[in-house]
Scaffold this active site. Sequence first.
Site, short mmCIF file in Angstrom:
data_model
loop_
_atom_site.label_atom_id
_atom_site.label_comp_id
_atom_site.label_asym_id
_atom_site.label_seq_id
_atom_site.Cartn_x
_atom_site.Cartn_y
_atom_site.Cartn_z
CB CYS A 131 -0.92 -0.01 1.22
SG CYS A 131 -1.95 1.46 1.33
CB CYS A 134 -0.49 2.40 3.98
SG CYS A 134 -2.07 1.78 3.43
CG ASP A 135 3.28 1.29 4.35
OD1 ASP A 135 2.82 1.70 5.43
OD2 ASP A 135 3.07 0.15 3.91
#
Length: 309
Positions: A131, A134-135
Amino acid sequence: MEKVVIMGSGCAGYTAALYTARANLRPLVLTGKQPGGLLTTTTIVENYPGFAEGIDGYELMVRMQKQAERFGARVKFGTVEAVELSREPFSLTVEGETVQTETLIIASGASHRHLGLESEHKLENKGVTYCATCDGALPIFRNQPLVVVGGGDSACEEATYLTRFGSQVNLVHRRDSLRASKIMSDRALSHQKIKPVWDSVVTEVLGVNQAKVTGVRLKNLKTEKETVLDASGLFVAIGHIPNTQLFRGILDMDEGGYIIPKKGTATNVPGVFVAGDCADPVYRQAVTAAGMGCAAAIDAERYLVARNE
């Protein structure tokens, strides 16, 4: 005894919750291990109707939850560990507790598909991620060369997003052209920071001994030549696996594990309905999942009315 239990809290689950709640059925929504579903890992959702400027994926799911709760839906954090659907009422084991229900709507969605490499597993959360939104902003990826694997819309979106942080984004695809939609392909391939790597697969993630990603080993599928690409991060975007393992041998599925509805959203077990990505190998969009959630709610409501007549 519940009248309706909904497994999953993505677009399908919350739409089903909204409709069953408005029918005064007080549905219980079990979130699963990722409340809000995969859409919470997306930044801007541009193709959900009603939001001209787009909307943050997490914000969209929060709004859906609040809307369902406004009409009486109850949301409980928890993962279903086992099911008993051979007799009524149905029984679900949720975090060690038993929940009984007259009807069940399965909206369990799908999970990220992995490459299946031992080195990938060892370096997960150490530079290997599924993701970008997300990261991608983590310090370890900033101003570093990065690798995205995949050729669909998700891969293009991940690669484009990562251009905000990485020095270069290598988009590795096993074919010689992307299978993404034209708008997503054009957006990715026209970006000066994105470099396509065609006809190639990742055979190893490098850096296990250092406990961080240092690069990837690639194999060209046409020439069989192997090369090494330096990178500080590997973002895998090669599709999804439906979260239906609990129902194997109970509900009819296709070869990919997607649940096959019989009529409308009804499954082969009366009183069990299905909606969203766990039953949709074709479209897999937020709006189609929401539509299926609506249909499953209406089907469940009609089932309850018919059995109580």
